[in-house]
Design a protein around this motif. Structure first.
Motif, PDB file in Angstrom:
ATOM      1  N   VAL A 194       0.527  -1.406   0.296  1.00 41.69           N
ATOM      2  CA  VAL A 194      -0.247  -0.256  -0.061  1.00 41.69           C
ATOM      3  C   VAL A 194       0.901   0.947  -0.240  1.00 41.69           C
ATOM      4  N   ILE A 195       0.130   2.528  -0.658  1.00 41.61           N
ATOM      5  CA  ILE A 195       1.485   3.160  -0.817  1.00 41.61           C
ATOM      6  C   ILE A 195       0.504   4.626   0.147  1.00 41.61           C
ATOM      7  N   PRO A 254      -4.528 -12.132   5.671  1.00 44.45           N
ATOM      8  CA  PRO A 254      -4.755 -10.062   6.157  1.00 44.45           C
ATOM      9  C   PRO A 254      -6.224 -10.513   4.549  1.00 44.45           C
ATOM     10  N   ASP A 255      -7.159  -9.858   5.074  1.00 48.26           N
ATOM     11  CA  ASP A 255      -7.931  -9.512   3.651  1.00 48.26           C
ATOM     12  C   ASP A 255      -7.327  -8.508   3.332  1.00 48.26           C
ATOM     13  N   ILE A 256      -7.071  -8.732   1.139  1.00 52.51           N
ATOM     14  CA  ILE A 256      -6.204  -8.281   0.602  1.00 52.51           C
ATOM     15  C   ILE A 256      -6.685  -7.066  -0.086  1.00 52.51           C
ATOM     16  N   GLU A 257      -8.618  -6.767   0.011  1.00 54.91           N
ATOM     17  CA  GLU A 257      -9.229  -6.976  -0.679  1.00 54.91           C
ATOM     18  C   GLU A 257      -9.378  -5.395   0.504  1.00 54.91           C
ATOM     19  N   PRO A 292      -5.552  -1.623   2.700  1.00 55.95           N
ATOM     20  CA  PRO A 292      -5.958   0.081   3.295  1.00 55.95           C
ATOM     21  C   PRO A 292      -6.018   0.246   4.171  1.00 55.95           C
ATOM     22  N   GLN A 293      -7.554  -0.415   4.155  1.00 61.17           N
ATOM     23  CA  GLN A 293      -8.272   0.236   6.122  1.00 61.17           C
ATOM     24  C   GLN A 293      -7.670  -0.637   6.746  1.00 61.17           C
ATOM     25  N   LEU A 294      -6.844  -1.893   6.602  1.00 64.55           N
ATOM     26  CA  LEU A 294      -6.309  -3.255   7.934  1.00 64.55           C
ATOM     27  C   LEU A 294      -5.095  -1.683   8.249  1.00 64.55           C
ATOM     28  N   GLU A 303     -14.429  -8.574  11.732  1.00 64.32           N
ATOM     29  CA  GLU A 303     -14.670  -7.737  12.106  1.00 64.32           C
ATOM     30  C   GLU A 303     -13.229  -6.407  11.534  1.00 64.32           C
ATOM     31  N   PHE A 304     -12.228  -6.990  12.232  1.00 67.91           N
ATOM     32  CA  PHE A 304     -10.830  -6.556  11.469  1.00 67.91           C
ATOM     33  C   PHE A 304     -10.220  -6.897  10.529  1.00 67.91           C
ATOM     34  N   ASN A 305     -11.284  -7.137   9.441  1.00 69.61           N
ATOM     35  CA  ASN A 305     -10.252  -7.800   7.937  1.00 69.61           C
ATOM     36  C   ASN A 305      -9.457  -8.597   8.535  1.00 69.61           C
TER      37      ASN A 305
END
Length: 330
Positions: free
Chosen positions: A35-36, A96-99, A102-104, A158-160
């Motif tokens: 992520v950038i 981790p949830d790849i989609e 960024p939110q994670l 709930e925490f991706n």
């Protein structure tokens, strides 16, 4: 000279441009995503995949995440419904949830697993184990594991965070409760053994009743047979004699001789006839007396043999009667 100067300037410019381009590129390894972080706009929503990617060195910063499945163990001491202390160890496979990467990163950061998994793991374990008694945790372990997996997967989403597998690796109780379970098992085994002994005694009692009724019926039939005549007794005598003969026939020190006849054992035939052939009578008186003496000896011998035969027959009859009485007593 001018051409040489232009060529050197072009080489320097090219080297500078190449160095600038190199600083603007970064590589994402296999099993990772990036992520950038932009210093102006914050976390970009686009996710950089594996391979060579571009960014602005001064304005942007790449953060790389491993998206392959990792494992983690969670230990928890919790209480059951009957207030027994239970020690449970979980093995969790997560990624981790790849989609929503960024939110994670915005909410948790690269150490998301250390922040989330121990807390939600202990929470779910305490909530699920409190619904069961300590004994049912062993007998219904599959149901307990299913509830833990469902609750923990829902909380991690709930925490991706995606959970690929959750399993109970260890389930132990306090030493006091373990000793109580062992004592209970021993008591149950003793009770089952007592039931077996009682059932065996009942069967032996029924067998004894059946045997006694059979013997009573046999005695009744024997008494009826005796009242009808002596044939049954004679048959038993024959059977007893047969058994005696079979028993004596297996003994090496017993010899059978026919009864009612004179049997001479170990006598020399020459001695029986030699005296009458070799000796000559001096007168007629001695020749006349000898046959009379011989006849008396023969009659006396036959009488003795007849008495011995009768005595032997009486002994055999006595042995048969005694054997029959012993069989009746048995």
């Amino acid at each position: 000279m001018n051409a040489l100067m232009n060529l050197s300037r072009a080489a320097v410019f090219g080297a500078g441009a190449l160095a600038a381009v190199k600083t603007c590129l970064f590589t994402v390894d296999a099993g990772h995503r990036a992520v950038i972080f932009d210093r102006i706009g914050g976390i970009k929503k686009d996710i950089k995949t594996e391979g060579l990617n571009f960014y602005w060195p001064i304005l942007q910063k790449p953060i790389i995440y491993e998206v392959r499945t990792k494992f983690r163990s969670i230990e928890s001491d919790t209480g059951s419904r009957d207030l027994q202390t239970v020690h449970i160890t979980l093995r969790i496979l997560y990624r981790p949830d790849i989609e929503n990467l960024p939110q994670l990163h915005s909410s948790l950061g690269p150490d998301y697993d250390d922040r989330v998994l121990p807390s939600i793991g202990n929470e779910v374990l305490k909530a699920v184990v409190a619904q069961y008694d300590a004994g049912t945790l062993i007998t219904q372990r599959e149901d307990v594991s299913g509830k833990i997996v469902a609750a923990l997967t829902q909380r991690a989403a709930e925490f991706n965070i995606i959970l690929d597998d959750v399993s109970i690796t260890h389930l132990t109780f306090s030493p006091e409760f373990t000793h109580a379970i062992e004592a209970k098992q021993v008591a149950q085994q003793i009770a089952e053994r007592s039931k077996y002994v009682v059932a065996r005694s009942e069967q032996e009692k029924k067998a004894a009743i059946i045997k006694a009724s059979g013997e009573a019926e046999a005695a009744y039939l024997i008494s009826k047979a005796v009242e009808g005549g002596t044939g049954f007794i004679e048959l038993r005598k024959i059977e007893a004699a047969k058994e005696i003969v079979e028993a004596l026939s297996r003994t090496k020190n017993v010899t059978f001789t026919p009864s009612g006849s004179n049997v001479l054992l170990g006598m020399d035939s020459g001695r029986m006839t030699g005296g009458s052939n070799n000796s000559s009578a001096p007168n007629n008186t001695s020749n006349a007396v000898a046959p009379n003496t011989s006849d008396r000896n023969d009659r006396r011998g036959r009488g003795n043999n007849r008495g011995e035969s009768q005595a032997r027959q009486h002994n055999v009859d006595s042995e048969i009667d005694n054997f029959e009485i012993s069989r009746s007593d048995r």
